[in-house]
Write a protein that holds these residues in place. Structure first.
Motif, PDB file in Angstrom:
ATOM      1  N   GLU A   1       0.804  -1.215   0.000  1.00  0.00           N
ATOM      2  CA  GLU A   1       0.000   0.000   0.000  1.00  0.00           C
ATOM      3  C   GLU A   1       0.843   1.273   0.000  1.00  0.00           C
ATOM      4  O   GLU A   1       0.416   2.308  -0.512  1.00  0.00           O
ATOM      5  N   SER A   2       2.036   1.196   0.575  1.00  0.00           N
ATOM      6  CA  SER A   2       2.903   2.380   0.614  1.00  0.00           C
ATOM      7  C   SER A   2       3.736   2.559  -0.651  1.00  0.00           C
ATOM      8  O   SER A   2       4.515   3.493  -0.766  1.00  0.00           O
ATOM      9  N   GLY A   3       3.568   1.631  -1.594  1.00  0.00           N
ATOM     10  CA  GLY A   3       4.287   1.728  -2.859  1.00  0.00           C
ATOM     11  C   GLY A   3       5.632   1.057  -2.867  1.00  0.00           C
ATOM     12  O   GLY A   3       6.367   1.132  -3.853  1.00  0.00           O
ATOM     13  N   SER A   4       5.964   0.384  -1.769  1.00  0.00           N
ATOM     14  CA  SER A   4       7.245  -0.317  -1.695  1.00  0.00           C
ATOM     15  C   SER A   4       7.103  -1.738  -2.235  1.00  0.00           C
ATOM     16  O   SER A   4       6.050  -2.363  -2.118  1.00  0.00           O
ATOM     17  N   GLU A   5       8.186  -2.231  -2.805  1.00  0.00           N
ATOM     18  CA  GLU A   5       8.184  -3.581  -3.343  1.00  0.00           C
ATOM     19  C   GLU A   5       8.549  -4.581  -2.245  1.00  0.00           C
ATOM     20  O   GLU A   5       9.565  -4.419  -1.568  1.00  0.00           O
TER      21      GLU A   5
END
Length: 318
Positions: free
Chosen positions: A121-125
């Motif tokens: 959700e935070s855009g991290s992989e």
């Protein structure tokens, strides 16, 4: 409790390698063929299983891995029967070629973990563990220990495979494979296609070996090119230990003894680790086990001859 966990771990590993032991039994004992493809076909099954498992098809991955090993066996059988290449050399050629094939299947790397990259959700992989048959089974029985989970599911699979094998070797194709291993010249004179029987036997053997690789891949959650090193010796040790325990009476008993031998071999290794044996000595221990198991029948025969001579001397008149 410590020894219970040790035994459970050994038995679970024994069941994972049991299909390989059955494959070695078919190649070396039924077909009387020294098939060296085994080290390569185990890894081939493992690499194909890894790729399909990552694609979210864990059950299909076992089928795909088994078929991959069967294909490797077909190549070896074709080289032996149609191109008349020596059985040992044919296995070496296929095994050598499989190294490159396995490397390509893994995408040009030496190992592959069963995980996929996803964006949170935070855009991290983040890396998410792929689903496996053992993960699915543990969700059905959450109270089971990890080793007990692996042992139970693998034992069910091995039992089904062993039962199918025992039935197969009582059918016409199975009897033809057995006859080809016993006396190939007689089979040819009986208008049976000995080449087809030999290829089918080698295909079946390597398919079982690859099934072991597939199960091992999903249990350890990764595939590695070096996992096949020394597997032929491990398979032979399992088969020979099983035959020492059960004898050589029938094909059905031979299949069962291969499974039991695989479990017994792993128990021996576990207790060897218990006495702090270094990991690099495992292959030496495997070779010693095979050598000792091979000499046991000869030792039994000599003891029987000595016993018979003693009884004969007792019965002689003075």
């Amino acid at each position: 409790m410590e020894y219970v966990n040790l035994i459970l771990s050994a038995l679970s590993q024994g069941m994972l390698y049991a299909p390989m032991a059955m494959g070695v039994f078919i190649a070396f004992k039924i077909l009387n063929t020294p098939d060296l493809t085994i080290d390569g076909s185990l890894v081939f099954g493992m690499t194909v299983c890894a790729v399909v498992t990552i694609a979210s098809h864990p059950i299909l991955a076992l089928v795909a891995g088994t078929l991959a090993g069967a294909l490797a066996g077909f190549v070896t059988g074709f080289l032996q029967t149609k191109l008349r290449i020596n059985a040992i050399l044919a296995g070496i050629l296929t095994m050598t070629g499989l190294y490159t094939v396995n490397y390509m299947v893994l995408g040009g790397q030496s190992n592959l973990y069963l995980q996929t990259a996803e964006t949170n959700e935070s855009g991290s992989e983040v890396f998410v563990s792929s689903n496996t048959i053992y993960k699915m089974f543990s969700s059905l029985f959450p109270g089971l220990d990890t080793n007990a989970n692996v042992l139970l599911l693998t034992a069910l699979i091995v039992a089904a495979v062993a039962a199918l094998l025992c039935v197969f070797f009582k059918t016409r194709p199975g009897m033809a494979i057995r006859a080809t291993g016993d006396n190939e010249e007689m089979v040819r004179s009986s208008s049976i296609n000995a080449d087809a029987s030999r290829i089918l036997g080698i295909v079946l053997a390597n398919g079982l070996v690859a099934l072991s690789g597939s199960l091992l891949c999903q249990q350890q959650r990764y595939a590695d090119l070096n996992n096949g090193s020394g597997m032929l010796v491990v398979g032979l040790a399992s088969v020979i230990i099983g035959q020492v325990l059960f004898g050589r009476r029938s094909v059905t008993l031979g299949v069962i003894s291969a499974v039991a031998g695989s479990a017994a071999y792993r128990l021996i290794l576990q207790f060897a680790y218990k006495i702090n044996m270094p990991s690099y000595a495992v292959k030496l221990l495997s070779a010693v086990i095979v050598a000792l198991a091979l000499t046991l029948p000869l030792a039994k025969q000599k003891l029987a001859i000595r016993k018979a001579r003693k009884e004969a001397r007792k019965g002689d008149p003075v």
